[in-house]
Write a protein that holds these residues in place. Structure first.
Motif, PDB file in Angstrom:
ATOM      1  N   MET A  16      -5.241  83.020  27.115  1.00  0.00           N
ATOM      2  CA  MET A  16      -5.134  81.744  26.781  1.00  0.00           C
ATOM      3  C   MET A  16      -6.523  80.905  27.065  1.00  0.00           C
ATOM      4  O   MET A  16      -7.211  80.361  25.959  1.00  0.00           O
ATOM      5  CB  MET A  16      -4.188  80.610  27.576  1.00  0.00           C
ATOM      6  N   SER A  17      -7.290  81.291  27.977  1.00  0.00           N
ATOM      7  CA  SER A  17      -8.796  80.983  28.271  1.00  0.00           C
ATOM      8  C   SER A  17      -9.706  81.638  27.255  1.00  0.00           C
ATOM      9  O   SER A  17     -10.516  80.897  26.695  1.00  0.00           O
ATOM     10  CB  SER A  17      -9.250  81.321  29.721  1.00  0.00           C
ATOM     11  N   TRP A  18      -9.530  82.902  26.728  1.00  0.00           N
ATOM     12  CA  TRP A  18     -10.178  83.502  26.005  1.00  0.00           C
ATOM     13  C   TRP A  18     -10.239  82.990  24.443  1.00  0.00           C
ATOM     14  O   TRP A  18     -11.010  82.591  23.783  1.00  0.00           O
ATOM     15  CB  TRP A  18      -9.963  85.077  25.698  1.00  0.00           C
ATOM     16  N   THR A  19      -8.779  82.460  24.173  1.00  0.00           N
ATOM     17  CA  THR A  19      -8.933  81.816  23.054  1.00  0.00           C
ATOM     18  C   THR A  19      -9.373  80.529  23.072  1.00  0.00           C
ATOM     19  O   THR A  19     -10.002  80.136  21.801  1.00  0.00           O
ATOM     20  CB  THR A  19      -7.200  81.735  22.727  1.00  0.00           C
ATOM     21  N   LEU A  20      -9.288  79.686  23.895  1.00  0.00           N
ATOM     22  CA  LEU A  20      -9.877  78.378  24.138  1.00  0.00           C
ATOM     23  C   LEU A  20     -11.372  78.423  23.857  1.00  0.00           C
ATOM     24  O   LEU A  20     -12.216  77.899  23.166  1.00  0.00           O
ATOM     25  CB  LEU A  20      -9.264  77.955  25.210  1.00  0.00           C
TER      26      LEU A  20
ATOM     27  N   ALA B 118      -6.236  74.809  19.303  1.00  0.00           N
ATOM     28  CA  ALA B 118      -6.626  73.999  18.354  1.00  0.00           C
ATOM     29  C   ALA B 118      -6.310  72.554  18.502  1.00  0.00           C
ATOM     30  O   ALA B 118      -7.135  71.568  18.602  1.00  0.00           O
ATOM     31  CB  ALA B 118      -6.463  74.270  17.126  1.00  0.00           C
ATOM     32  N   TRP B 119      -4.993  72.447  19.014  1.00  0.00           N
ATOM     33  CA  TRP B 119      -4.501  71.110  19.301  1.00  0.00           C
ATOM     34  C   TRP B 119      -5.315  70.370  20.445  1.00  0.00           C
ATOM     35  O   TRP B 119      -5.704  69.287  20.515  1.00  0.00           O
ATOM     36  CB  TRP B 119      -3.256  70.995  19.436  1.00  0.00           C
ATOM     37  N   LEU B 120      -5.435  71.290  21.627  1.00  0.00           N
ATOM     38  CA  LEU B 120      -6.027  70.759  22.733  1.00  0.00           C
ATOM     39  C   LEU B 120      -7.530  70.569  22.359  1.00  0.00           C
ATOM     40  O   LEU B 120      -7.953  69.413  22.969  1.00  0.00           O
ATOM     41  CB  LEU B 120      -6.258  71.983  23.872  1.00  0.00           C
ATOM     42  N   LEU B 121      -8.246  71.372  21.857  1.00  0.00           N
ATOM     43  CA  LEU B 121      -9.647  71.035  21.380  1.00  0.00           C
ATOM     44  C   LEU B 121      -9.805  69.691  20.463  1.00  0.00           C
ATOM     45  O   LEU B 121     -10.722  69.040  20.624  1.00  0.00           O
ATOM     46  CB  LEU B 121     -10.264  72.004  20.573  1.00  0.00           C
ATOM     47  N   GLN B 122      -8.795  69.533  19.661  1.00  0.00           N
ATOM     48  CA  GLN B 122      -8.676  68.227  18.935  1.00  0.00           C
ATOM     49  C   GLN B 122      -8.590  66.939  20.002  1.00  0.00           C
ATOM     50  O   GLN B 122      -9.041  65.870  19.615  1.00  0.00           O
ATOM     51  CB  GLN B 122      -7.561  68.111  18.004  1.00  0.00           C
ATOM     52  N   ARG B 123      -7.808  67.209  20.958  1.00  0.00           N
ATOM     53  CA  ARG B 123      -7.570  66.175  21.829  1.00  0.00           C
ATOM     54  C   ARG B 123      -8.615  65.501  22.882  1.00  0.00           C
ATOM     55  O   ARG B 123      -8.806  64.533  23.273  1.00  0.00           O
ATOM     56  CB  ARG B 123      -6.354  66.184  22.725  1.00  0.00           C
ATOM     57  N   ILE B 124      -9.371  67.063  23.566  1.00  0.00           N
ATOM     58  CA  ILE B 124     -10.085  66.639  24.706  1.00  0.00           C
ATOM     59  C   ILE B 124     -11.550  66.971  23.946  1.00  0.00           C
ATOM     60  O   ILE B 124     -12.594  66.716  24.710  1.00  0.00           O
ATOM     61  CB  ILE B 124      -9.846  67.530  25.805  1.00  0.00           C
TER      62      ILE B 124
ATOM     63  N   THR C 130     -11.638  72.942  11.657  1.00  0.00           N
ATOM     64  CA  THR C 130     -10.953  73.173  12.951  1.00  0.00           C
ATOM     65  C   THR C 130      -9.664  74.036  12.529  1.00  0.00           C
ATOM     66  O   THR C 130      -9.350  75.336  12.911  1.00  0.00           O
ATOM     67  CB  THR C 130     -10.411  72.309  13.773  1.00  0.00           C
ATOM     68  N   PHE C 131      -8.840  73.592  11.337  1.00  0.00           N
ATOM     69  CA  PHE C 131      -7.705  74.200  10.689  1.00  0.00           C
ATOM     70  C   PHE C 131      -8.173  75.583  10.238  1.00  0.00           C
ATOM     71  O   PHE C 131      -7.488  76.697  10.460  1.00  0.00           O
ATOM     72  CB  PHE C 131      -7.061  73.604   9.658  1.00  0.00           C
TER      73      PHE C 131
ATOM     74  N   LEU D  13      -2.126  85.159  20.014  1.00  0.00           N
ATOM     75  CA  LEU D  13      -1.244  84.628  18.707  1.00  0.00           C
ATOM     76  C   LEU D  13      -0.461  83.480  18.991  1.00  0.00           C
ATOM     77  O   LEU D  13      -0.876  82.452  18.153  1.00  0.00           O
ATOM     78  CB  LEU D  13      -0.167  85.707  18.443  1.00  0.00           C
ATOM     79  N   PRO D  14       0.567  82.980  19.618  1.00  0.00           N
ATOM     80  CA  PRO D  14       1.101  81.888  19.872  1.00  0.00           C
ATOM     81  C   PRO D  14       0.122  80.616  20.210  1.00  0.00           C
ATOM     82  O   PRO D  14       0.384  79.619  19.800  1.00  0.00           O
ATOM     83  CB  PRO D  14       2.497  82.074  20.613  1.00  0.00           C
ATOM     84  N   PHE D  15      -0.898  81.087  20.951  1.00  0.00           N
ATOM     85  CA  PHE D  15      -1.560  79.952  21.748  1.00  0.00           C
ATOM     86  C   PHE D  15      -2.820  79.813  20.638  1.00  0.00           C
ATOM     87  O   PHE D  15      -3.267  78.380  20.925  1.00  0.00           O
ATOM     88  CB  PHE D  15      -2.102  80.602  22.845  1.00  0.00           C
ATOM     89  N   ASN D  16      -3.109  80.353  19.735  1.00  0.00           N
ATOM     90  CA  ASN D  16      -3.991  79.540  18.954  1.00  0.00           C
ATOM     91  C   ASN D  16      -3.871  78.125  18.291  1.00  0.00           C
ATOM     92  O   ASN D  16      -4.867  77.410  18.465  1.00  0.00           O
ATOM     93  CB  ASN D  16      -4.301  80.496  17.618  1.00  0.00           C
ATOM     94  N   PRO D  17      -2.825  77.907  17.683  1.00  0.00           N
ATOM     95  CA  PRO D  17      -2.786  76.659  17.408  1.00  0.00           C
ATOM     96  C   PRO D  17      -2.510  75.463  18.535  1.00  0.00           C
ATOM     97  O   PRO D  17      -3.035  74.396  18.476  1.00  0.00           O
ATOM     98  CB  PRO D  17      -1.286  76.693  16.628  1.00  0.00           C
ATOM     99  N   VAL D  18      -2.092  76.074  19.656  1.00  0.00           N
ATOM    100  CA  VAL D  18      -2.189  75.086  20.831  1.00  0.00           C
ATOM    101  C   VAL D  18      -3.468  74.829  21.128  1.00  0.00           C
ATOM    102  O   VAL D  18      -4.108  73.797  21.655  1.00  0.00           O
ATOM    103  CB  VAL D  18      -1.477  75.927  22.066  1.00  0.00           C
TER     104      VAL D  18
END
Length: 411
Positions: A120-124, A76-82, A356-357, A69-74
């Motif tokens: 975290m891995s599954w969310t990403l 998305a931010w990581l995918l935006q960066r890398i 992405t959003f 739940l809290p890792f979803n926006p993180v």
């Protein structure tokens, strides 16, 4: 001649996209093997993992959902960066390390760390896969490609449970974890080759995340209903239906005799779940393609919602065991159909802007529903629970009748 060449190029491009989706789904399946194994193995071999109480198993099997739940926006931010490709590669690498750890670590707290890392891995991984499919798929193919992805990656759940239990029983948990970790790592070259190196933007530069929440979600009724539908379907199917299935069967069919062999509630629940994962690789793409050919995808969604509401309404009704189990099989069938259609509608809703959003928000709603579903499942009596599910599904169908369609669905 030019028309023939253009048609061939179009068909070649479509075959290439289909192959990409299939490989991304199989990468996801490979990473899912270790997690799925635990749902069968850990409740039986928890002492071998260094755990001291059975309640710790429940925590370990659920904490990965809450961390998402809290890792979803993180994520998305990581995918935006890398970028999408690198994000999926990172997810695969974490998955391989975590799965290997299942066979070697001892003690509750280190297991807790591993399960959080897996969440975290599954969310990403899932968010990256969703965004990749939305990015490279035409609007009129969202249903087919989402169905293809959902159907194939669930092979990982089926193989993980069956092969994981067999390997652990015949050899050891360490051996099963090592094999599944190797399979996850071996999928990495396919991620490098077949996942497009696409950069994604969560929100336009210069805007905060609140801008889309207010200006997009607040005014887009189609998107709002898509998000609420995803939450409701995940809550009903991934949440309390899956978590209470064995309890539900035990309360209604204590033992079923097949050819004179007694089959208990746990085995019946596992068989029903295995049947779903067995038919999904062909049924999910089929319903996706059927909805793609429809001029109004939500109309197909509404029809299945009504059918699902009727089935849930009959679950508390007393009837012969064979008919009641067929009813549950019908509920499992609607799970496949509704999950595929909801994902396709989410892809449609995200296809115009802020992909992405919107997909991140949809992913968050799925995780929220999957997390609160089991809690509701054991707070309410199952009769109340399944009646409430029928009412929610019927209300969804009625509200969807009033929601204006975006441009891809207009005549």
């Amino acid at each position: 001649m030019q028309n023939t060449r253009g048609w061939r190029n179009l068909k070649s491009a479509e075959r290439s996209r289909k192959k990409q989706v299939q490989l991304i789904a199989l990468i996801t399946a490979a990473c899912l093997l270790g997690d799925s194994m635990l749902y069968i193995v850990l409740p039986l071999y928890w002492k071998d993992a260094g755990l001291t109480a059975l309640y710790q198993v429940g925590i370990l099997l659920s904490v990965n959902r809450f961390i998402r739940l809290p890792f979803n926006p993180v994520a998305a931010w990581l995918l935006q960066r890398i970028g999408l490709r690198n994000g999926i590669i990172v997810a695969v690498a974490i998955s391989g390390v975590v799965t290997l750890g299942y066979g070697y670590v001892q003690g509750f707290w280190i297991w807790l760390v591993l399960r959080c890392l897996w969440g975290m891995s599954w969310t990403l991984l899932r968010l990256g896969a969703f965004l990749t499919i939305v990015q490279m798929t035409d609007n009129n193919k969202h249903g087919y490609h989402m169905g293809l992805y959902n159907g194939l990656f669930r092979i990982g759940s089926l193989v993980g449970m069956l092969a994981g239990a067999l390997l652990t029983e015949l050899i050891s948990l360490t051996a099963a974890a090592a094999v599944f970790s190797l399979l996850a790592v071996l999928s990495m070259p396919f991620a490098i080759r077949y996942v497009p190196a696409t950069d994604m933007e969560v929100v336009p530069k210069g805007q905060s995340v609140l801008n889309p929440l207010i200006t997009v979600v607040g005014k887009d009724k189609f998107l709002m209903m898509t998000l609420f539908s995803g939450l409701s379907i995940a809550m009903i199917y991934q949440g309390f239906f899956t978590s209470t299935l064995s309890h539900l069967i035990d309360a209604n069919v204590s033992v079923l005799y097949i050819w004179g062999i007694p089959i208990g509630a746990a085995v019946l629940a596992a068989m029903l779940q295995a049947l779903r994962w067995g038919w999904e690789p062909w049924l999910a793409p089929w319903i996706g393609r059927r909805s793609d050919s429809s001029r109004h995808r939500p109309a197909v969604f509404i029809a299945v919602l009504v059918a699902a509401a009727v089935l849930f309404a009959f679950v508390p009704v007393t009837m012969p065991a064979a008919w009641w189990l067929l009813l549950l099989l019908g509920v499992q069938l609607t799970a496949t159909l509704l999950t595929t259609l909801a994902d396709a509608i989410a892809a449609d809703a995200a296809s115009h802007s802020l992909k992405t959003f919107k997909i991140t928000l949809y992913s968050f709603m799925l995780d929220l529903g999957a997390a609160i579903g089991p809690l509701l499942g054991y707070l309410l009596d199952y009769r109340e629970l399944y009646t409430a599910a029928a009412v929610i599904l019927l209300l969804l169908a009625l509200i969807w009748r009033l929601v204006p369609r975006p441009k891809p669905f207009t005549a």
